[in-house]
Design a protein around this motif. Structure first.
Motif, short mmCIF file in Angstrom:
data_model
loop_
_atom_site.label_atom_id
_atom_site.label_comp_id
_atom_site.label_asym_id
_atom_site.label_seq_id
_atom_site.Cartn_x
_atom_site.Cartn_y
_atom_site.Cartn_z
N HIS A 256 0.84 -1.19 0.00
CA HIS A 256 0.00 0.00 0.00
C HIS A 256 0.88 1.25 0.00
CE1 HIS A 256 0.70 -0.95 4.30
NE2 HIS A 256 0.92 0.35 4.38
N ARG A 257 0.23 2.37 -0.13
CA ARG A 257 0.84 3.69 0.08
C ARG A 257 -0.15 4.47 0.92
NH1 ARG A 257 -0.85 6.87 -5.10
NH2 ARG A 257 -1.95 5.26 -6.23
N HIS A 258 0.18 5.71 1.22
CA HIS A 258 -0.67 6.50 2.11
C HIS A 258 -1.02 7.85 1.48
CE1 HIS A 258 -0.28 3.90 5.65
NE2 HIS A 258 0.96 3.69 5.24
N ASP B 114 4.86 6.70 -1.59
CA ASP B 114 5.67 5.52 -1.88
C ASP B 114 4.88 4.23 -1.65
OD1 ASP B 114 7.95 7.03 -2.47
OD2 ASP B 114 8.73 6.90 -0.42
N TRP B 115 4.49 3.56 -2.75
CA TRP B 115 3.93 2.22 -2.65
C TRP B 115 5.05 1.33 -2.11
CZ3 TRP B 115 -0.40 -0.70 -3.28
CH2 TRP B 115 -0.22 -2.07 -3.42
N HIS B 116 4.80 0.53 -1.10
CA HIS B 116 5.88 -0.25 -0.52
C HIS B 116 5.41 -1.62 -0.04
CE1 HIS B 116 3.97 1.84 2.83
NE2 HIS B 116 4.42 0.88 3.61
N THR B 117 6.36 -2.56 -0.13
CA THR B 117 6.18 -3.89 0.43
C THR B 117 7.45 -4.25 1.19
OG1 THR B 117 7.02 -5.01 -1.54
CG2 THR B 117 4.62 -4.69 -1.40
N MET B 118 7.30 -5.07 2.20
CA MET B 118 8.43 -5.56 2.98
C MET B 118 8.46 -7.08 2.81
SD MET B 118 6.92 -2.79 4.55
CE MET B 118 5.92 -3.37 5.88
N TYR C 4 -5.06 4.78 3.74
CA TYR C 4 -4.41 3.75 2.94
C TYR C 4 -4.91 3.77 1.49
CZ TYR C 4 -2.43 1.61 7.09
OH TYR C 4 -1.72 1.38 8.22
N ILE C 5 -3.97 3.63 0.56
CA ILE C 5 -4.28 3.46 -0.86
C ILE C 5 -3.74 2.09 -1.25
CG2 ILE C 5 -3.93 4.33 -3.19
CD1 ILE C 5 -3.40 7.12 -1.88
N ASP C 6 -4.63 1.17 -1.55
CA ASP C 6 -4.22 -0.20 -1.84
C ASP C 6 -3.87 -0.45 -3.31
OD1 ASP C 6 -4.51 -1.03 0.82
OD2 ASP C 6 -6.67 -1.32 0.54
N LYS C 7 -4.16 0.51 -4.16
CA LYS C 7 -3.89 0.35 -5.59
C LYS C 7 -2.45 0.71 -5.90
CE LYS C 7 -5.55 1.47 -10.15
NZ LYS C 7 -6.49 2.18 -10.97
N GLU C 8 -1.73 -0.24 -6.52
CA GLU C 8 -0.35 0.00 -6.91
C GLU C 8 -0.31 0.87 -8.16
OE1 GLU C 8 3.79 -2.51 -7.58
OE2 GLU C 8 1.89 -3.57 -7.39
N TYR C 9 0.80 1.57 -8.35
CA TYR C 9 0.98 2.35 -9.55
C TYR C 9 1.01 1.41 -10.77
CZ TYR C 9 2.38 6.28 -6.60
OH TYR C 9 2.41 7.28 -5.67
#
Length: 120
Positions: free
Chosen positions: A44-46, A88-92, A114-119
């Motif tokens: 997600h991103r914010h 910043d869309w991010h994953t860990m 929260y924005i769950d849609k990736e670029y």
């Protein structure tokens, strides 16, 4: 785009002490830690939240995409802090056994941030 900052660290024969005080680019409103990870986190991103990520032990990778560029950051030192901007869309992922990821956030939890849609 996300970026690293060095955290003030002091050491002597007794060990090391790292300080997270007056170094983050925001006021801390929330913090949490992630451990015993067996699957990719984030995704997600914010809208508003800035985050600061510190891997206290072990290591992990943070994938970041700001819509213009992509980068993978390796967190493996407890005196390095990754600042993740709201856009910043991010994953860990790729957590090593026994790793602990500490996260500081500029905002309190709000599902609407929260924005769950990736670029694309």
């Amino acid at each position: 785009m996300a970026y690293f900052i060095d955290l003030p660290t002091f050491g002597d024969e007794r060990g090391k002490l790292t300080i997270i005080e007056k170094v983050l680019p925001f006021e801390i409103k929330r913090f949490y830690y992630v451990y015993d990870v067996c699957a990719k986190r984030g995704g997600h991103r914010h809208k508003k939240t800035v985050q600061a990520l510190v891997c206290l032990g072990g290591s992990c990778e943070v994938y970041v995409n700001n819509g213009k560029e992509e980068q993978v950051f390796v967190l493996s030192q407890p005196d390095k802090c990754l600042i993740v901007e709201p856009h910043d869309w991010h994953t860990m992922d790729h957590f090593t056994d026994g790793s602990t990821l500490l996260v500081f956030a500029s905002e309190y939890y709000d599902v609407n941030d929260y924005i769950d849609k990736e670029y694309p």
